[in-house]
Motif scaffolding. Structure first.
Motif, short mmCIF file in Angstrom:
data_model
loop_
_atom_site.label_atom_id
_atom_site.label_comp_id
_atom_site.label_asym_id
_atom_site.label_seq_id
_atom_site.Cartn_x
_atom_site.Cartn_y
_atom_site.Cartn_z
N LYS A 159 0.84 -1.20 0.00
CA LYS A 159 0.00 0.00 0.00
C LYS A 159 0.87 1.25 0.00
O LYS A 159 0.60 2.21 -0.73
CB LYS A 159 -0.92 -0.03 1.22
CG LYS A 159 -1.94 1.06 1.26
CD LYS A 159 -2.87 0.90 2.45
CE LYS A 159 -3.87 2.03 2.52
NZ LYS A 159 -4.78 1.89 3.66
N LEU B 204 2.49 1.63 -3.47
CA LEU B 204 1.51 2.08 -4.46
C LEU B 204 1.27 3.58 -4.31
O LEU B 204 1.24 4.31 -5.31
CB LEU B 204 0.21 1.31 -4.31
CG LEU B 204 -0.91 1.71 -5.28
CD1 LEU B 204 -0.46 1.52 -6.73
CD2 LEU B 204 -2.15 0.90 -4.99
N ALA B 205 1.12 4.05 -3.08
CA ALA B 205 0.91 5.48 -2.85
C ALA B 205 2.12 6.28 -3.33
O ALA B 205 1.97 7.33 -3.96
CB ALA B 205 0.64 5.74 -1.37
N GLU B 206 3.30 5.79 -3.04
CA GLU B 206 4.53 6.47 -3.48
C GLU B 206 4.61 6.48 -5.00
O GLU B 206 4.97 7.49 -5.60
CB GLU B 206 5.76 5.78 -2.89
CG GLU B 206 7.06 6.44 -3.24
CD GLU B 206 7.26 7.81 -2.61
OE1 GLU B 206 8.11 8.57 -3.11
OE2 GLU B 206 6.56 8.13 -1.63
N SER B 207 4.27 5.38 -5.63
CA SER B 207 4.29 5.29 -7.08
C SER B 207 3.31 6.29 -7.69
O SER B 207 3.62 6.95 -8.69
CB SER B 207 3.94 3.87 -7.51
OG SER B 207 3.82 3.78 -8.90
N GLU B 208 2.15 6.40 -7.09
CA GLU B 208 1.16 7.36 -7.59
C GLU B 208 1.66 8.80 -7.43
O GLU B 208 1.45 9.63 -8.32
CB GLU B 208 -0.17 7.16 -6.87
CG GLU B 208 -0.86 5.86 -7.27
CD GLU B 208 -2.07 5.53 -6.44
OE1 GLU B 208 -2.34 6.23 -5.43
OE2 GLU B 208 -2.78 4.57 -6.80
N ARG B 209 2.33 9.09 -6.32
CA ARG B 209 2.88 10.44 -6.12
C ARG B 209 3.95 10.74 -7.16
O ARG B 209 3.99 11.82 -7.74
CB ARG B 209 3.46 10.60 -4.71
CG ARG B 209 2.42 10.80 -3.65
CD ARG B 209 3.02 11.23 -2.33
NE ARG B 209 3.88 10.24 -1.73
CZ ARG B 209 3.48 9.27 -0.94
NH1 ARG B 209 2.20 9.14 -0.64
NH2 ARG B 209 4.34 8.41 -0.43
N GLY C 88 4.31 9.32 -10.10
CA GLY C 88 3.65 9.42 -11.39
C GLY C 88 3.02 10.79 -11.59
O GLY C 88 3.11 11.37 -12.68
N ALA C 89 2.41 11.33 -10.55
CA ALA C 89 1.81 12.66 -10.65
C ALA C 89 2.88 13.71 -10.87
O ALA C 89 2.70 14.64 -11.65
CB ALA C 89 1.01 12.97 -9.39
N GLN D 98 4.08 13.55 -14.51
CA GLN D 98 3.09 14.13 -15.42
C GLN D 98 3.08 15.65 -15.34
O GLN D 98 2.81 16.33 -16.31
CB GLN D 98 1.71 13.58 -15.12
CG GLN D 98 1.56 12.14 -15.52
CD GLN D 98 0.18 11.59 -15.18
OE1 GLN D 98 -0.63 12.25 -14.55
NE2 GLN D 98 -0.07 10.36 -15.60
#
Length: 58
Positions: A31, A34-39, A41-42, A45
Motif C-alpha cells: 500500500k 503504491l501510494a509512493e508510485s502514484e505520487r 507518477g503525478a 506528469q
C-alpha cells in the motif's frame, strides 16, 4: 523463546501467527509503495518539458 521446547501445536500456532503478521506487513508495504508510485507518477506528469523533451530526454 526456546523453540525447541515448544509442542507441535505451539509451533503450528506460532507459524500461523508469523505467517499472518508477515502477510499484514507485506500488504501494508504494498500500500505504501503504491501510494509512493502514484505520487511519483503525478510529479512526472506535472514536470515541465525542457527543449521539447521529457525527463529522459526523449
Amino acid at each position: 523463546m526456546q523453540i525447541e521446547s515448544l509442542s507441535i501445536e505451539e509451533l503450528a500456532a506460532l507459524r500461523d501467527k508469523v505467517t499472518q503478521t508477515l502477510a499484514d506487513k507485506v500488504a501494508a508495504r504494498q500500500k505504501e509503495l503504491l501510494a509512493e508510485s502514484e505520487r511519483v507518477g503525478a510529479l512526472v506528469q506535472e514536470a515541465p518539458l525542457r527543449n521539447g523533451f521529457g525527463l529522459r530526454g526523449f
